[in-house]
Scaffold this active site. Structure first.
Site, PDB file in Angstrom:
ATOM      1  N   ASP A   1      -0.776   0.430  -7.578  1.00 58.68           N
ATOM      2  CA  ASP A   1       0.542   1.008  -7.292  1.00 58.68           C
ATOM      3  C   ASP A   1       1.509  -0.127  -6.942  1.00 58.68           C
ATOM      4  OD1 ASP A   1      -0.904   0.557  -4.871  1.00 58.68           O
ATOM      5  OD2 ASP A   1       0.578   1.745  -3.781  1.00 58.68           O
TER       6      ASP A   1
ATOM      7  N   GLU B   1      -1.721   1.716  -1.965  1.00 62.60           N
ATOM      8  CA  GLU B   1      -1.664   0.618  -0.994  1.00 62.60           C
ATOM      9  C   GLU B   1      -0.286   0.439  -0.393  1.00 62.60           C
ATOM     10  OE1 GLU B   1      -1.506  -3.332   0.817  1.00 62.60           O
ATOM     11  OE2 GLU B   1      -0.253  -2.625  -0.840  1.00 62.60           O
TER      12      GLU B   1
HETATM   13 ZN   LIG Z   1      -0.265  -5.897  -2.489  1.00 66.86          ZN
HETATM   14 ZN   LIG Z   2       2.639  -4.983  -1.612  1.00 66.10          ZN
END
Ligand SMILES: [Zn+2]
Ligand SMILES: [Zn+2]
Ligand SMILES: [Zn+2]
Ligand SMILES: [Zn+2]
Lengths: 474, 474
Positions: free
Chosen positions: A98, A164
């Site tokens: 992501d 993340e």
């Molecule tokens: Zn990263």
């Molecule tokens: Zn990042």
């Protein structure tokens, strides 16, 4: 030393194909923060799945269920295995597919979701360096081995997440759950999701600071008041809050709370010597800072302040007036936010207690009729690994082979919480092996990955696995 | 004493019609803050125009042009004259026909734009007390005179604006421009746009505090930083800002800036005596405050702190993190906002200089590498009128006649800037004659005007004009 020339030649020969693969990945705007973009995040997971299957890996898209507080599902974690040979070591690698939000109108010089290769080698695009380049690095390393007809030196376990940049919701549970299942034969972990300290010298990262984030909540009146009507007659929560906040740290960054520095591991002469060789200079720091408002003027003190001493930052105030213009409000309830970056050997609980004791004493000294609460909003432990572990020595040899220099051994001032999770869940050594450099601008406009860092980085990931296979295991 | 019984009887007889007029006015959501509601604000001006024409007044809707920074026109000022008899005095009255925003979902018990009359006499609705009730009070007074066949005692000039709740854009220019034209024959000014000090005793207001609003701007790095990467290595603007803010005022409201209290007019024994009789008690204050977090426990000190001493409030910080949750930012540029309520004989310039000198000295003592600027964002003068002027003595007699009690002579802690503008532009005495009480909740949910305050208030406005006609003019 392992025979790597054939592999390196194939990486160079396939360079255009690897850049094309990165172009396809960047073209998928897999922004995890925005639920409306969730289909693109899922599309990115499927792209990885299909690429991995073509390379002969076993792949599973692991669903994590509904995103809390929303009506969309979390993106799946891509779990993959390449190789299952009991006689080889098994390396678990982590990355995320992501990306941060990006729009051309934020100030990008190019379209953020079209990889644009500049004449100077910068490959601009959202996610190029954070973290699609490094993730694809592992796939490219597999492909170059196949093209060169060289046996892959280890079993590779891959764990690529899609959340993340928005809190890694659900990942910790999955890691602990799979520790004795999918990740069971892991011998060491490698994470490629940070950056060189500068632009010239590769580094290996063996430490991260932790972070304890605190709220100081002060309330008095039942509702916000008009300062014309009540100014001078009530004890204002903001007056108390700024007095407490001003007692936490001074302009030179010295934390005023007793019981913090006392916990910090002393600097040994051996450690102190490490800083002299590190490739870092204040001019580069001033440049990335956009000013010369640093506390220290020299490299060693600055690096130590960033890596191995705690720091305290005041982030802001919730509940007070924060807009442009003028508002004559007396806020009824305000929440001051600050955090302490923690280092060895600080203890989370001991630090929380020191903060509570001090803030309560300062508040008491004000003699205020308002109500005060201080509490940690979240805490995260510091992490330090042994750079003498074979996982690190293998990576250091690979760096010397690919880049012709010894790496800097660095720590980071920030935290990458998944590092500690992998260490705890698997009980194995974790290495942070960055691909990009300090000027890549992850999270900023004009994010880029230099073509050199990408291509040599692919060589490095493969070389690292070969040296891992050769290292004596203690 | 004037013959008022016939007038009072007609006010009682027309009470339902007057409430109906207020219902029609409240039904028009004339929210000035929202450009999308501008047609409703204009509709409210036309409603007043048509009601005034029916009563035989001359009316003009004065356009003020485009609202700066928007694509809509400002609402017109309703200028009206009722009576043009050279042998009568001329009273200029001011009010505003725009209202604060309101939505049922904010927590209203009733629909905000449907006037709801409760069994206990509360008439709930946005604008009921601020300021549609008082504005319609003047129209109702005219109508009751006509119904009673009593000659109207003065020439009435009316100035009703539609932008009061959003900065009164354009009004000052109009007042100065019309001072020697439309307002030329004004003998005194009456403004009904404030409130009784409590709920039982009517008051006349002869003073307002001023307000100097300051920004303290501190900047260092070129852009916001991550506290993990930079915490401990840079001098943080927030650290400096909270240190300066904490030096301005203490928990007991005592301003720490030298040169402020020195400018305050001393309390005379005569003034001190005034406070004993004022209808005000701490219990009511605690109730409206929603807590007992007052600086003083006694009435006199509290009223003096609100009316005749300066106060300093810290409102908030622009540029820092202000949301819920946790963000580990080091803000690059922060602007602290505070204001000082000013009183006689404070001078705006002298106060600005005292603030600059002090803040600059505190910043210097920090030894910071950051950059600091302190400057007034806006300033507004305090105002005090003579309560011995015939304008006040007429109003005091009218209050005794209608309510059977002597009024409190009060000041307000806040500012009503138009008061000073009218005084300066016309050179005449200005009286603040409130209709509503302290519990009306102007600007809050469940705003109300008590039926008693409305109906007796209409009697009071008419009676005031009769006493004005009889007062000897110095
Ligand atoms: Zn990263
Ligand atoms: Zn990042
Ligand atoms: Zn008003
Ligand atoms: Zn208002």
């Amino acid at each position: 030393a392992p025979q790597l020339n054939g592999y390196f030649q194939q990486v160079d020969a396939l360079a255009d194909a690897f850049i094309e693969r990165l172009r396809q990945a960047v073209a998928i705007p897999s922004i995890s923060a925005d639920p409306a973009r969730r289909p693109d995040v899922v599309r990115m997971a499927k792209f990885l799945e299909s690429e991995l299957i073509k390379l002969g890996a076993q792949v599973e898209l692991r669903e994590l269920g509904r995103q809390p507080g929303s009506d969309v599902n979390l993106p799946p974690v891509v779990l993959a295995r390449y190789g299952n040979d009991k006689n080889k070591r098994t390396i678990l690698v982590y990355g995320h597919y992501d990306v941060q939000p990006a729009e051309k109108s934020d100030g990008w010089d190019t379209e953020p979701f079209e990889l644009t290769v500049m004449p100077d080698g910068r490959m601009c695009g959202r996610g190029a360096t954070d973290d699609k380049g490094p993730v694809l690095g592992w796939l490219n390393a597999i492909q170059a081995h196949q093209a060169a007809g060289i046996d892959f030196p280890v079993n590779l376990l891959m764990c690529f997440e899609g959340m993340e940049e928005y809190g890694s919701e659900g990942l910790d549970d999955l890691i602990y759950e799979e520790a004795k299942k999918f990740f069971a034969d892991t011998d060491a972990v490698c994470i490629s999701d940070n950056y060189w300290l500068g632009t010239e010298r590769p580094c290996l990262t063996y430490g991260l600071r932790g972070c304890n984030y605190y709220n100081i909540e002060i309330s008095g009146p039942g509702a916000d008041l008009h300062s014309g009507v009540f100014g001078g007659t009530v004890e204002e929560p903001m007056t108390d809050l700024v007095r407490i906040l001003s007692s936490l740290v001074d302009t030179n960054g010295k934390i005023q709370i007793p019981g913090i520095y006392e916990q910090v591991a002393p600097v040994t002469p051996e450690e102190e010597g490490l800083y002299d060789d590190i490739s870092f200079n204040m001019e580069t720091l001033y440049e990335s800072l956009g000013s010369k408002t640093t506390i220290y003027d020299d490299k060693k003190k600055t690096l130590m302040a960033r890596w191995r001493f705690p720091s305290l930052s005041i982030h802001g105030i919730e509940g007070a007036f924060s807009g442009a213009g003028a508002k004559t409000v007396i806020p009824a309830k305000v929440i001051g936010k600050f955090s302490i970056r923690t280092v060895p050997n600080m203890d989370i609980e001991k630090t929380n207690e020191a903060v509570s004791r001090y803030v309560e004493a300062v508040f008491k000294s004000l003699g205020s009729k308002n109500t005060m609460k201080v509490y940690p909003q979240h805490t995260g432990m510091w992490w330090v690994a042994s750079p003498n572990h074979w996982n690190f020595t293998a990576a250091a040899k690979a760096i010397e082979r690919v880049w012709g220099v010894k790496p800097d051994f660095t720590r980071e001032g920030g935290s990458i919480p998944v590092t500690l999770t992998f260490e705890k869940a698997t009980g194995k050594n974790v290495l942070l092996l960055p691909m990009g450099s300090s000027t890549d601008g992850a999270h900023s406009i004009n994010e880029k990955l230099d073509k050199r860092n990408y291509i040599e980085g692919i060589k490095l990931l493969g070389a690292y696995l070969h040296y891992v296979a050769e290292e004596p295991m203690e």
